[in-house]
Design a protein around this motif. Structure first.
Motif, PDB file in Angstrom:
ATOM      1  N   UNK A 140     -16.976   1.838 -17.241  1.00 21.77           N
ATOM      2  CA  UNK A 140     -16.985   1.734 -15.792  1.00 21.77           C
ATOM      3  C   UNK A 140     -17.068   0.259 -15.410  1.00 21.77           C
ATOM      4  N   UNK A 141     -16.180  -0.178 -14.550  1.00 24.89           N
ATOM      5  CA  UNK A 141     -16.205  -1.545 -14.062  1.00 24.89           C
ATOM      6  C   UNK A 141     -17.066  -1.641 -12.810  1.00 24.89           C
ATOM      7  N   UNK A 142     -17.781  -2.745 -12.691  1.00 23.52           N
ATOM      8  CA  UNK A 142     -18.596  -2.967 -11.510  1.00 23.52           C
ATOM      9  C   UNK A 142     -18.264  -4.348 -10.955  1.00 23.52           C
ATOM     10  N   UNK A 143     -17.936  -4.409  -9.683  1.00 24.23           N
ATOM     11  CA  UNK A 143     -17.582  -5.655  -9.026  1.00 24.23           C
ATOM     12  C   UNK A 143     -18.213  -5.642  -7.648  1.00 24.23           C
ATOM     13  N   UNK A 144     -19.283  -6.396  -7.461  1.00 24.89           N
ATOM     14  CA  UNK A 144     -19.998  -6.431  -6.178  1.00 24.89           C
ATOM     15  C   UNK A 144     -20.345  -5.019  -5.736  1.00 24.89           C
ATOM     16  N   UNK A 145     -19.734  -4.538  -4.669  1.00 23.52           N
ATOM     17  CA  UNK A 145     -20.002  -3.194  -4.167  1.00 23.52           C
ATOM     18  C   UNK A 145     -18.799  -2.280  -4.333  1.00 23.52           C
ATOM     19  N   UNK A 146     -18.078  -2.483  -5.431  1.00 25.08           N
ATOM     20  CA  UNK A 146     -16.924  -1.657  -5.780  1.00 25.08           C
ATOM     21  C   UNK A 146     -17.176  -1.105  -7.170  1.00 25.08           C
ATOM     22  N   UNK A 147     -17.066   0.218  -7.305  1.00 25.24           N
ATOM     23  CA  UNK A 147     -17.354   0.892  -8.555  1.00 25.24           C
ATOM     24  C   UNK A 147     -16.171   1.804  -8.885  1.00 25.24           C
ATOM     25  N   UNK A 148     -15.664   1.712 -10.122  1.00 26.75           N
ATOM     26  CA  UNK A 148     -14.483   2.488 -10.497  1.00 26.75           C
ATOM     27  C   UNK A 148     -14.668   3.194 -11.820  1.00 26.75           C
ATOM     28  N   UNK A 149     -14.004   4.326 -11.924  1.00 28.63           N
ATOM     29  CA  UNK A 149     -13.792   4.974 -13.209  1.00 28.63           C
ATOM     30  C   UNK A 149     -12.306   5.310 -13.262  1.00 28.63           C
ATOM     31  N   UNK A 150     -11.897   6.124 -14.184  1.00 31.55           N
ATOM     32  CA  UNK A 150     -10.465   6.409 -14.293  1.00 31.55           C
ATOM     33  C   UNK A 150      -9.947   7.276 -13.151  1.00 31.55           C
ATOM     34  N   UNK A 151     -10.833   7.973 -12.442  1.00 31.51           N
ATOM     35  CA  UNK A 151     -10.415   8.890 -11.385  1.00 31.51           C
ATOM     36  C   UNK A 151     -10.488   8.311  -9.975  1.00 31.51           C
ATOM     37  N   UNK A 152     -11.589   7.638  -9.665  1.00 32.36           N
ATOM     38  CA  UNK A 152     -11.796   7.169  -8.294  1.00 32.36           C
ATOM     39  C   UNK A 152     -12.377   5.750  -8.266  1.00 32.36           C
ATOM     40  N   UNK A 153     -12.251   5.128  -7.102  1.00 32.89           N
ATOM     41  CA  UNK A 153     -12.933   3.871  -6.819  1.00 32.89           C
ATOM     42  C   UNK A 153     -13.821   4.107  -5.604  1.00 32.89           C
TER      43      UNK A 153
ATOM     44  N   UNK B  29     -22.309   9.574 -13.993  1.00 37.23           N
ATOM     45  CA  UNK B  29     -23.466  10.442 -13.837  1.00 37.23           C
ATOM     46  C   UNK B  29     -23.170  11.856 -13.368  1.00 37.23           C
ATOM     47  N   UNK B  30     -21.946  12.115 -12.931  1.00 32.75           N
ATOM     48  CA  UNK B  30     -21.562  13.455 -12.457  1.00 32.75           C
ATOM     49  C   UNK B  30     -20.043  13.556 -12.452  1.00 32.75           C
ATOM     50  N   UNK B  31     -19.559  14.744 -12.208  1.00 31.12           N
ATOM     51  CA  UNK B  31     -18.110  14.930 -12.147  1.00 31.12           C
ATOM     52  C   UNK B  31     -17.541  14.251 -10.903  1.00 31.12           C
ATOM     53  N   UNK B  32     -16.301  13.878 -10.988  1.00 28.43           N
ATOM     54  CA  UNK B  32     -15.627  13.231  -9.855  1.00 28.43           C
ATOM     55  C   UNK B  32     -15.680  14.124  -8.628  1.00 28.43           C
TER      56      UNK B  32
ATOM     57  N   UNK C 149     -17.477   5.002   0.654  1.00 28.18           N
ATOM     58  CA  UNK C 149     -16.094   5.460   0.787  1.00 28.18           C
ATOM     59  C   UNK C 149     -15.508   5.585  -0.613  1.00 28.18           C
ATOM     60  N   UNK C 150     -14.412   6.294  -0.733  1.00 34.87           N
ATOM     61  CA  UNK C 150     -13.753   6.412  -2.022  1.00 34.87           C
ATOM     62  C   UNK C 150     -12.251   6.496  -1.831  1.00 34.87           C
TER      63      UNK C 150
END
Length: 75
Positions: free
Chosen positions: A1-14, A48-51, A67-68
């Motif tokens: 999981x990448x973390x950039x300031x207040x942006x969090x992403x996985x392969x499904x959502x940002x 930590x949980x499903x998308x 938001x996502x």
């Protein structure tokens, strides 16, 4: 999981978080504490949980601070 300031992403959502908009209702942390953690940095853990559960919880955010968007794979 990448973390950039207040942006969090996985392969499904940002997921984006706007702290200046947040009203600290704590609905996210109370209802989905494995993702929205109040004592750990980074505080959002998309593993930590499903998308589906994460999206459902973000839609409950009363202020709109969370938001996502769905990541699209480039073919």
């Amino acid at each position: 999981m990448e973390t950039n300031a207040n942006v969090f992403s996985n392969s499904d959502i940002t997921v984006t978080y706007k702290p200046c908009v947040c009203i600290n209702a704590e609905r996210c942390a109370k209802d989905l504490s494995n993702v929205f953690r109040d004592s750990v940095i980074p505080w959002i853990d998309l593993d930590g949980a499903s998308t589906k559960k994460i999206i459902k919880q973000i839609k409950k955010c009363p202020s709109g601070a969370l938001q996502f968007h769905v990541n699209k794979e480039v073919a």
